[in-house]
Design an enzyme around this catalytic site. Structure first.
Site, short mmCIF file in Angstrom:
data_model
loop_
_atom_site.label_atom_id
_atom_site.label_comp_id
_atom_site.label_asym_id
_atom_site.label_seq_id
_atom_site.Cartn_x
_atom_site.Cartn_y
_atom_site.Cartn_z
N HIS A 1 0.87 -1.18 0.00
CA HIS A 1 0.00 0.00 0.00
C HIS A 1 0.91 1.23 0.00
O HIS A 1 2.02 1.18 0.52
CB HIS A 1 -0.85 -0.04 1.28
CG HIS A 1 -1.90 1.00 1.38
ND1 HIS A 1 -1.63 2.29 1.78
CD2 HIS A 1 -3.23 0.95 1.15
CE1 HIS A 1 -2.76 2.98 1.80
NE2 HIS A 1 -3.75 2.20 1.41
N ASP B 1 3.36 -4.45 7.97
CA ASP B 1 2.10 -3.73 7.81
C ASP B 1 0.98 -4.75 8.04
O ASP B 1 0.75 -5.63 7.21
CB ASP B 1 2.04 -3.14 6.40
CG ASP B 1 0.70 -2.51 6.09
OD1 ASP B 1 -0.25 -2.70 6.87
OD2 ASP B 1 0.60 -1.83 5.05
N LYS C 1 -10.21 -0.69 10.46
CA LYS C 1 -10.38 -1.88 9.62
C LYS C 1 -10.73 -3.10 10.46
O LYS C 1 -10.95 -4.19 9.93
CB LYS C 1 -9.10 -2.15 8.84
CG LYS C 1 -8.80 -1.08 7.79
CD LYS C 1 -7.63 -1.47 6.94
CE LYS C 1 -7.02 -0.31 6.20
NZ LYS C 1 -7.74 0.09 5.01
N CYS D 1 -4.74 2.31 -3.68
CA CYS D 1 -3.48 2.87 -3.14
C CYS D 1 -2.32 1.91 -3.32
O CYS D 1 -1.44 1.79 -2.45
CB CYS D 1 -3.62 3.26 -1.66
SG CYS D 1 -4.77 4.61 -1.40
N1 PMP Z 1 -1.67 -0.91 4.50
C1 PMP Z 1 -2.61 -1.66 3.94
C2 PMP Z 1 -2.26 -3.05 3.50
C3 PMP Z 1 -3.90 -1.14 3.79
O1 PMP Z 1 -4.84 -1.89 3.22
C4 PMP Z 1 -4.18 0.16 4.22
C5 PMP Z 1 -5.56 0.77 4.05
N2 PMP Z 1 -6.18 0.49 2.85
C6 PMP Z 1 -3.16 0.89 4.80
C7 PMP Z 1 -1.91 0.33 4.93
C8 PMP Z 1 -3.37 2.29 5.28
O2 PMP Z 1 -4.28 2.29 6.32
P1 PMP Z 1 -4.77 3.68 6.92
O3 PMP Z 1 -5.38 4.45 5.79
O4 PMP Z 1 -5.76 3.27 7.96
O5 PMP Z 1 -3.58 4.34 7.47
#
Ligand code: PMP
Length: 451
Positions: A139, A216, A242, A382
């Site tokens: 991400h 992550d 999440k 993203c």
């Molecule tokens: N890492 C992963 C694998 C994600 O799926 C996400 C959110 N889509 C994030 C990081 C970022 O999370 P946040 O927007 O809550 O900081």
């Protein structure tokens, strides 16, 4: 039975959940319907999960009975608020099996957690020419902080690519480790492909090569049991929103020795031991990394979400997702021209199913699905470097969680057949395929700020 009660510890612990029973605990999924409207099928939990009533109640109760700023007051309310906040921290520590709650820094989300590691650990421990590693499936929040740091410190980067099934190329990883990187960062579970990475082995390999490992866990902590001691992770980041908790809550786990040796990320109130006019000394962890007034109510909500997940039992959460995803991969085969991204083995992937439908643009697909009250995500999720590797600009992504059922999958399949009907015979130029990637941040900004 409400799932808010702990299921008895029985031999059934590994059995799947009843998604329909779980769903009853989520008010947003049980709203009154307009005439002719079908119930909402929510398949976008990888972006953000819905909240059970117990989480909403915990936050509302906190604000109704407990709210005050923490750690400073010596009056009852402030002490109660401090206790509520620290209690949530203890719950998170237990949930991921940290050795001590001191190893859990409360942050707003995974993005903040990773930036904290990059800026605090990275600045103190990396020097010009050092090698850092991350993967093609990350991400943006596990890419951009490293780009910023690399530019600031003139670091070298290496990247682990994916194979045809969207799994990491572990031979390439081994090869890169031979170049003695200082830090490796990877996701436990891919948000775009559902790939579950062999993180325990990857961490052990990183350590053998002399690197620290940053995990992550944004897409794993909500779905499967996490044991940071067993994984031997150096840092692990998660987002509360999440995992059934509120937006604005999250945690960074870090090994105590690493956190102790790191300088702070942000300066301000709460993170100090003493402030003089010309210098400051730092508080112990975790306070050293929690400058300013924290999101107390949100963190309390995350604590309630963790209670709820514990009551469900994370082993059963994972088993439930395995079952729903296996059913989905099977049932979706029925849709002509569907093409899946990610591992073909349903047992080797999370509750994320990314797909393409012929040459239809994902935004067109999700728009028609929305007319069926089926909510999925369309876009690059993203993960632009990953999209490039897949040869697409976007995918349609259905992501499943505790409240999803086989009936939800059936509704998705039925709605996708309708997408095929709607677009059959239309040239693709009449669809959103002509757009690069549908509405993007710049378009939203223009609409919002410039009229
Ligand atoms: N890492 C992963 C694998 C994600 O799926 C996400 C959110 N889509 C994030 C990081 C970022 O999370 P946040 O927007 O809550 O900081």
């Amino acid at each position: 039975m409400s799932i808010t009660q702990a299921p008895p510890e029985t031999e059934h612990a590994h059995e799947s959940l009843d998604g329909a029973v779980v769903k009853a605990d989520f008010p947003i999924l049980n709203q009154p319907l307009r005439a002719g409207q079908k119930p909402l099928v929510f398949l976008d939990s990888a972006a953000s999960a819905q909240k059970p009533q117990v989480v909403i109640d915990a936050m509302s109760d906190y604000y109704a009975r407990v709210n005050a700023n923490i750690h400073r007051g010596v009056y009852d309310l402030s002490e109660a608020a401090t206790e509520a906040y620290e209690d949530a921290r203890r719950k998170i520590a237990t949930f991921i099996n940290a050795q001590s709650p001191r190893e859990c820094i409360m942050v707003r989300n995974t993005t903040e957690a990773i930036n904290l590691v990059a800026q605090a650990w990275g600045k103190a421990n990396l020097k010009e020419g050092d090698l850092i590693v991350f993967t093609e499936m990350e991400h943006h929040s596990n890419i951009v902080p490293w780009h910023i740091l690399a530019a600031e410190k003139n670091l070298r980067q290496a990247h682990v690519h994916i194979d045809d099934e969207g799994r990491l190329d572990l031979d390439e990883y081994a090869e890169i480790l031979r170049q003695e990187p200082k830090l490796v960062a990877f996701t436990h579970v891919s948000n775009s492909l559902g790939t579950v990475n062999p993180v325990k082995q990857m961490i052990a390999d990183a350590h053998a090569a002399g690197a620290i490992a940053v995990v992550d866990a944004a897409q794993s902590a909500p779905h499967l049991p996490i044991d940071v001691q067993d994984l031997d992770a150096d840092f692990l980041a998660l987002s509360g929103h999440k995992m059934l908790g509120p937006m604005g809550s999250g945690a960074l786990y870090g090994k105590k020795a690493l956190l102790d040796a790191m300088p702070p990320y942000m300066g301000g109130g709460s993170m100090i031991r003493k402030v003089f006019l010309d210098h400051t000394t730092w508080a112990d962890v975790p306070a050293k990394f929690e400058a300013g007034t924290p999101s107390v109510g949100d963190t309390v909500g995350l604590g309630a979400a963790i209670d709820y997940l514990n009551a469900l039992d994370m082993r059963r959460v994972w088993a439930h997702e395995r079952e729903v995803v296996a059913y989905a991969l099977e049932a979706l085969q029925d849709v002509p021209d569907i093409r899946f991204f990610g591992p073909t083995d349903a047992q080797a992937r999370s509750g994320v199913v990314s797909f393409a439908l012929g040459d239809l643009h994902p935004h067109d697909i999700s728009q028609i699905l929305n007319e069926h009250n089926v909510a999925v995500r369309a876009g690059h999720h993203c993960t632009q470097p990953l999209m490039k590797a897949l040869g697409v600009t976007a995918t349609t992504r259905a992501s499943f969680y505790v409240y999803n059922t086989r009936e939800d999958v059936d509704r998705l399949v039925e709605a996708l057949h309708d997408v095929r009907r709607v677009f059959s015979g239309l040239p693709s130029s009449t669809t959103a395929a002509a757009r690069a990637d549908g509405p993007c941040r710049q378009e939203w900004d223009a609409k919002t700020f410039d009229g």
